[in-house]
Design a protein around this motif. Structure first.
Motif, mmCIF file in Angstrom:
data_model
loop_
_atom_site.group_PDB
_atom_site.id
_atom_site.type_symbol
_atom_site.label_atom_id
_atom_site.label_comp_id
_atom_site.label_asym_id
_atom_site.label_seq_id
_atom_site.Cartn_x
_atom_site.Cartn_y
_atom_site.Cartn_z
ATOM 1 N N UNK C 236 13.708 24.486 16.964
ATOM 2 C CA UNK C 236 13.794 25.931 17.073
ATOM 3 C C UNK C 236 12.753 26.373 18.075
ATOM 4 N N UNK C 237 13.172 26.947 19.162
ATOM 5 C CA UNK C 237 12.286 27.411 20.223
ATOM 6 C C UNK C 237 11.235 26.360 20.582
ATOM 7 N N UNK C 238 11.718 25.167 20.826
ATOM 8 C CA UNK C 238 10.806 24.134 21.286
ATOM 9 C C UNK C 238 10.053 23.427 20.176
ATOM 10 N N UNK C 239 10.112 23.963 18.947
ATOM 11 C CA UNK C 239 9.443 23.285 17.839
ATOM 12 C C UNK C 239 10.343 22.152 17.354
ATOM 13 N N UNK C 240 9.826 20.961 17.242
ATOM 14 C CA UNK C 240 10.618 19.896 16.640
ATOM 15 C C UNK C 240 10.051 19.605 15.261
ATOM 16 N N UNK C 241 10.949 19.222 14.369
ATOM 17 C CA UNK C 241 10.538 19.024 12.987
ATOM 18 C C UNK C 241 10.495 17.546 12.636
ATOM 19 N N UNK C 242 9.752 17.229 11.588
ATOM 20 C CA UNK C 242 9.795 15.888 11.028
ATOM 21 C C UNK C 242 11.068 15.729 10.215
ATOM 22 N N UNK C 243 11.288 14.546 9.673
ATOM 23 C CA UNK C 243 12.546 14.245 8.979
ATOM 24 C C UNK C 243 12.791 15.216 7.827
ATOM 25 N N UNK C 244 11.783 15.384 6.975
ATOM 26 C CA UNK C 244 11.977 16.210 5.788
ATOM 27 C C UNK C 244 12.240 17.663 6.143
ATOM 28 N N UNK C 245 11.382 18.182 7.047
ATOM 29 C CA UNK C 245 11.568 19.577 7.438
ATOM 30 C C UNK C 245 12.916 19.764 8.113
ATOM 31 N N UNK C 246 13.271 18.781 8.941
ATOM 32 C CA UNK C 246 14.548 18.887 9.648
ATOM 33 C C UNK C 246 15.699 18.942 8.662
ATOM 34 N N UNK C 247 15.613 18.148 7.606
ATOM 35 C CA UNK C 247 16.677 18.156 6.598
ATOM 36 C C UNK C 247 16.812 19.548 5.987
ATOM 37 N N UNK C 248 15.665 20.108 5.621
ATOM 38 C CA UNK C 248 15.692 21.448 5.050
ATOM 39 C C UNK C 248 16.289 22.440 6.052
ATOM 40 N N UNK C 249 15.860 22.272 7.288
ATOM 41 C CA UNK C 249 16.335 23.158 8.348
ATOM 42 C C UNK C 249 17.851 23.056 8.500
ATOM 43 N N UNK C 250 18.338 21.820 8.610
ATOM 44 C CA UNK C 250 19.783 21.623 8.745
ATOM 45 C C UNK C 250 20.506 22.176 7.527
ATOM 46 N N UNK C 251 19.875 22.006 6.380
ATOM 47 C CA UNK C 251 20.497 22.525 5.156
ATOM 48 C C UNK C 251 20.739 24.025 5.279
ATOM 49 N N UNK C 252 19.725 24.737 5.740
ATOM 50 C CA UNK C 252 19.904 26.196 5.849
ATOM 51 C C UNK C 252 20.905 26.565 6.946
ATOM 52 N N UNK C 253 20.889 25.779 8.021
ATOM 53 C CA UNK C 253 21.896 26.034 9.068
ATOM 54 C C UNK C 253 23.289 25.886 8.457
ATOM 55 N N UNK C 254 23.471 24.795 7.692
ATOM 56 C CA UNK C 254 24.775 24.527 7.078
ATOM 57 C C UNK C 254 25.149 25.634 6.116
ATOM 58 N N UNK C 255 24.158 26.063 5.325
ATOM 59 C CA UNK C 255 24.432 27.116 4.348
ATOM 60 C C UNK C 255 24.934 28.370 5.067
ATOM 61 N N UNK C 256 24.242 28.702 6.168
ATOM 62 C CA UNK C 256 24.657 29.881 6.929
ATOM 63 C C UNK C 256 26.069 29.689 7.479
ATOM 64 N N UNK C 257 26.342 28.477 7.984
ATOM 65 C CA UNK C 257 27.675 28.238 8.547
ATOM 66 C C UNK C 257 28.752 28.309 7.465
ATOM 67 N N UNK C 258 28.416 27.817 6.269
ATOM 68 C CA UNK C 258 29.390 27.887 5.177
ATOM 69 C C UNK C 258 29.695 29.338 4.834
ATOM 70 N N UNK C 259 28.641 30.120 4.690
ATOM 71 C CA UNK C 259 28.848 31.530 4.347
ATOM 72 C C UNK C 259 29.689 32.211 5.426
ATOM 73 N N UNK C 260 29.348 31.915 6.681
ATOM 74 C CA UNK C 260 30.094 32.495 7.791
ATOM 75 C C UNK C 260 31.570 32.082 7.740
ATOM 76 N N UNK C 261 31.799 30.788 7.512
ATOM 77 C CA UNK C 261 33.172 30.294 7.479
ATOM 78 C C UNK C 261 33.967 30.931 6.343
ATOM 79 N N UNK C 262 33.321 31.039 5.176
ATOM 80 C CA UNK C 262 34.013 31.656 4.044
ATOM 81 C C UNK C 262 34.379 33.091 4.399
ATOM 82 N N UNK C 263 33.427 33.778 4.962
ATOM 83 C CA UNK C 263 33.650 35.169 5.344
ATOM 84 C C UNK C 263 34.828 35.274 6.319
ATOM 85 N N UNK C 264 34.776 34.443 7.347
ATOM 86 C CA UNK C 264 35.817 34.508 8.377
ATOM 87 C C UNK C 264 37.185 34.146 7.799
#
Lengths: 300, 276, 406
Positions: C236-264
């Motif tokens: 995110x804006x040049x910040x790279x994450x470690x494995x654990x943080x990245x997992x959490x990050x991807x999780x939230x990205x996925x959650x947002x995409x799921x909500x978006x997809x359901x909505x659409x």
């Protein structure tokens, strides 16, 4: 020239196997307009039956040729029984359902059968004994035609001739043709349609089993997943020839066999399967009725 | 052949071959503005094939099909001319968009959609909302959607189905399904309504109501009607003109009185049931 | 009467069990080794088979009787039957708190549970979106796409290759992947969409295979079966994450995409386009005769499904950091199809439920995971035979009518 002949005969042998399997697709489609997605799996089960029978008899010390005959017979009978059962479970309850329903159920059956064999046997490739011995008099020609290829070609031709006779001349064969033309009318004139459908599945499955045992013995190994690719290729053959048409399935099988053989021989064997799939896609897009099929117009 | 004044549909020398089979030969049919025209003839005479040919489901082998939209409708397709639009070979949906809407002999509703939604489908070609509009539901998209709902409901009312608006169409009784098909066709704002055996399977009471409904629809929606029908009583009392078909040909045409007096028709068609 | 019926069913089931045991005997019992020339007999399997198939046969006949009775009821004018589950879920006083609770759990999840659990949930969420995407094509528009996974591969390889060769980041490729997916959907869709239902299924299957085979064989492009590794995780804006943080990050990205997809998808379902898709599924000819451009509607459904699959491909590549063609086999397509079929074709809620059931169940019941595909296959058959509407029947919207307007 010798190379050409080698590819030609190799394609012929391969094509006749496709044709054997394609016949099952085409017959079932002709009668109930269903792509029997599980047909490739029946072929795979035929090959496994061949392996099991051959394994047991080899352990008992029987001679090779008798093993081949017995393995073929048992594989055919068992596959026919599988075909019968598959129809009763996955397709019969769905007659009259929307068109996608039996197709999805067929895909489910295909996955089920694959995994059943994988779990009951093994996920790995199993060596398949060579049931077709090299004949002496074939020695000089072995460069471009193996005995097993010859055997495959001869067996396939005989089986197809027998099938043609069955459909042309027997009572059941006539009932099958009548059902394929118009199921309702056939029912009205007293054809037992359920029975016809069952027999169609059994005959188609038996043919696939012949193909399965022969090709397994030719290649020398099998696993639970061989039915998928063989199934799609045979389906390609059936569509190529014109689905629903029996001579079409044979022609389609041969054309596909040669296409693959020559493409692999002259272009690249890496993309052998890609050629088959491209052929499938092109035919369905540009000539969905196939080479020998009739264009069906939709009733409005 | 010269064009009659105020024709909305003019079919000239149309033939249709299926392989070697000639299903229609040299058919001439004309519908004028505001007319109710009936197409009759024994089963297999080619009436439904005729419908399929003029609605783009089949492409006629020979001849001309010309439409003269009366609602000042513009065409997206090629060949839009002031002296008529050539519609043979035009895609089915464009024929509908042009303003010719049909019903089907063997009812073809969308079974797992509600009655209201079936009619709303008819509004599709008169509305524009795309994917973005559907997702964002801006004021324009919402207004359009509400307009679709309201107009569709009004149409259901016209055919007396407003009480079952939210029933799945597969659960409606037979007669209601036939009327729903008419409402769905009307929703496309046609200038010509094509009805394929609208009274089939209806009892005499329902048939009578249907007849009155068709007359009412003609007045209210300013449409011309071309219908295929077997019910002679209905045809004779409803239509302005009749075409009689047999073996893919038009064998007689005229007012109900003229047609029923035509000896050829009596022989070919009315012969066995002239007292019906 | 009922007793006689029951006895009759038991007898039929016994016969069926014997038949199935006989049928499966060679494959289940005998294992041969043709090299060592030995045979192993596993008679216990026969006993399992007998008992198992008897139980299944009893259940089958019971369900069959119920199905026939249901059909008779409908014919005599009885209303639609609603399952208790869907009635309960559709009740707004249950639905709303449930949704709020679900969202709360979803948001808190990575903080409460381990990374391992979060990873599993990410997979499940990916399948939710894949299922919803395929639901547009198959469930709404009725186009059986058996090569769906090809679009998933498009997204995954797009990210892997662009990242590998040009160091493009996740957020750059995500929209590119969506566009690429739509492009491929339209490209493949154009020639095939005029085909009839079952032919369409086979052609898409063929396309799916071609894509996989090309990825496997064209090593210069895709690195062949070895695949591509060291794909960057999202930053995110040049910040790279470690494995654990990245997992959490991807999780939230996925959650947002799921909500978006359901909505659409939920909004599309009840829109002008969604209705056109449904009409297309129900009756192509009538649909076209009512002025709907079939090709256009089909292309839209196909492209939209492909877009979602491709998006998920990008996320998948970012999550695993390694992809190879083995992730994009036909079985993957079949699995997504099973999710849609089980959940209920056309039903958004059903597909979500189907994805969680079919992905999480084998994950948490390890004993079960071996039988995963077997059960998927069986599920597809059983659902088609006994409950073609799936777990949750797709319901049509009840529109509000403005009666004053004339």
């Amino acid at each position: 020239m010798e190379y050409f002949l080698q590819l030609f005969l190799g394609g012929l042998s391969r094509g006749s196997i496709y044709a054997l399997i394609a016949l099952g697709y085409t017959m079932v489609y002709g009668i109930i307009e269903l792509i029997n997605f599980a047909h490739g799996e029946i072929y795979m089960i035929g090959a496994f039956m061949g392996l099991i029978v051959a394994g047991v008899l080899t352990a008992m010390g029987w001679p090779t040729l008798s093993i081949l005959v017995i393995a073929l017979i048992i594989a055919v009978l068992y596959s026919a029984a599988y075909g019968y059962t598959v129809e009763k479970i996955a397709y019969k309850p769905l007659r009259g359902a929307p068109r996608l329903a039996p197709l999805i159920s067929a895909i489910g059956m295909s996955i089920l059968l694959q995994n059943y064999v994988m779990l009951a046997q093994t996920p790995d490739f199993l060596p398949f004994p060579r049931l077709i011995p090299d004949l002496e008099f074939m020695g000089p020609y072995a460069n471009f035609l193996a005995t097993s290829d010859l055997f495959i070609i001869i067996t396939s031709i005989s089986v197809m001739v027998a099938l043609t006779m069955f459909i042309k001349f027997t009572r059941m064969g006539k009932a099958m043709r009548a059902t394929a033309q118009n199921r309702k009318m056939a029912m009205l004139v007293g054809v037992n349609v359920d029975q016809v459908i069952s027999v169609t599945f059994m005959v188609g499955s038996g043919l696939a089993a012949v193909g399965g045992v022969l090709i397994a013995s030719h290649i020398g190994q099998i696993n639970f997943a061989i039915g998928f690719l063989a199934g799609i290729k045979a389906f390609t053959a059936a569509v190529l020839g014109g689905i629903g048409s029996i001579p079409g399935a044979v022609l389609g099988g041969l054309v596909l066999g040669w296409t693959e053989s020559f493409a692999a021989g002259y272009i690249s064997s890496d993309y052998e399967d890609v050629f088959a799939f491209c052929l499938l896609v092109l035919i369905l897009i540009f000539r969905p009725a196939g080479l020998l099929g009739k264009q069906r117009s939709q009733k409005v | 052949m010269e064009q009659t004044q105020n024709a909305v549909l003019s079919v000239r020398n149309m033939s249709m071959n299926f392989g070697g089979l000639r299903a229609l030969s040299d058919v001439d049919v004309e519908v004028r503005s505001g007319e109710i025209v009936a197409l009759i003839g024994p089963n297999g005479a080619g009436k439904t094939t005729f419908f399929n040919c003029i609605t783009g489901i089949y492409t006629p082998s020979e001849g001309q099909v010309l439409a003269y939209p009366t609602n000042g409708r513009k065409m997206r397709a090629d060949g839009a001319r002031s002296d008529g639009v050539r519609i043979n070979g035009m895609r089915t949906n464009l024929v509908c968009e042009l303003g010719m809407a049909r019903t089907f002999q063997n009812i073809r509703l969308f079974p797992s959609m509600t009655a209201l939604e079936n009619v709303m489908i008819g509004r599709h070609c008169r509305t524009r909302a795309g994917i973005l509009g559907a997702v964002l539901r801006g004021p324009k998209a919402r207004r359009e959607e509400q307009e679709v709902v309201d107009r569709s409901y009004q149409l259901l009312k016209k055919v007396g189905l407003e009480k079952v608006a939210n029933e799945y169409s597969r659960n409606l009784p037979y007669g209601a399904q036939r009327r729903l098909e008419i409402a769905r066709a009307l929703a496309t704002e046609p200038f010509l309504l094509l009805l394929d055996e609208p009274a089939a399977g209806m009892n005499p009471q329902e048939t009578l109501e249907l007849k009155e409904m068709v007359i009412r629809i003609r007045e209210e929606f300013q449409v011309s009607v071309l219908l295929i029908e077997h019910d002679m009583k209905m045809v004779m009392s409803l239509s302005d003109r009749i075409y009689v078909m047999e073996y893919g040909r038009v064998i007689s045409t005229g007012t109900p009185a003229e047609v029923s007096a035509d000896p050829q028709v009596i022989r070919a068609y009315l012969g066995e049931e002239s007292d019906a | 009467m009922a007793v006689a019926n029951l006895l009759g069913n038991l007898k039929k089931s016994a016969i069926a069990a014997l038949w199935l045991a006989f049928l499966t005997l060679p494959v289940m019992v005998i294992r041969v080794d043709t090299v060592e020339k030995t045979v192993t007999w596993r008679w216990m399997h026969l006993a399992y088979m007998l008992v198992g198939s008897f139980v299944l046969a009893v259940a089958w006949h019971f369900l069959m009787d119920r199905r026939d009775r249901g059909a008779a009821n409908r014919d005599s004018g009885g209303g639609e039957t609603q399952s208790a589950l869907s009635l309960w879920l559709e009740n707004p006083s249950v639905m709303r708190p449930l949704m709020a609770f679900g969202l709360l759990v979803a948001v808190a999840f990575p903080w409460v549970f381990s990374m391992y659990q979060t990873n599993i949930l990410i997979s499940a969420l990916i399948y939710v979106v894949l299922g919803l995407g395929l639901n547009i094509t198959v469930g709404l528009a009725g186009l059986l796409d058996l090569g769906y996974v090809a679009f998933y591969a498009v997204g995954a390889y797009a990210y892997a290759l662009l990242n590998h060769h040009f160091q493009l980041g996740f957020w750059t490729v995500l929209p590119l992947g969506a566009i690429l997916g739509a492009f491929f959907g339209i490209l493949l869709g154009f020639p095939v969409l005029r085909l009839r239902g079952d032919y369409l299924a086979i052609v898409t299957l063929g396309f799916g295979q071609i894509v996989r085979l090309v990825l496997e064989n064209w090593s210069a492009f895709s690195n062949g079966p070895a695949g591509i590794s060291n794909i960057s995780r999202p930053g995110l804006f040049g910040v790279t994450y470690g494995v654990d943080q990245a997992t959490t990050y991807i999780y939230y990205i996925m959650l947002a995409l799921v909500v978006l997809t359901i909505f659409v998808t939920a909004r599309l379902k009840d829109s002008r386009i969604g209705r056109a898709w449904l009409a297309l599924r129900e009756d192509e000819i009538a649909c076209q005769a009512m002025g709907i451009d079939n090709t256009r509607a089909k292309l839209m459904a196909f492209a939209l499904g492909a877009t979602l699959a491709s998006l998920m491909g990008v996320v998948f590549a970012a999550k695993t950091t390694y992809i190879n063609p083995a992730s994009f086999t036909f079985m993957e397509s079949a699995m997504i199809l099973a999710i849609v079929v089980l959940g209920g074709m056309g039903s958004v809620l059903g597909v979500i439920l189907g994805a969680f059931l079919l992905i999480l169940l084998p994950e948490y019941m390890r004993a079960f995971s071996e039988y995963r595909m077997l059960i998927f296959g069986a599920t597809m058959i059983l659902v088609m035979v006994f409950r073609p509407q799936g777990l949750i029947r797709a319901k049509r919207k009840v529109y509000k009518i403005n009666t004053e307007a004339a």
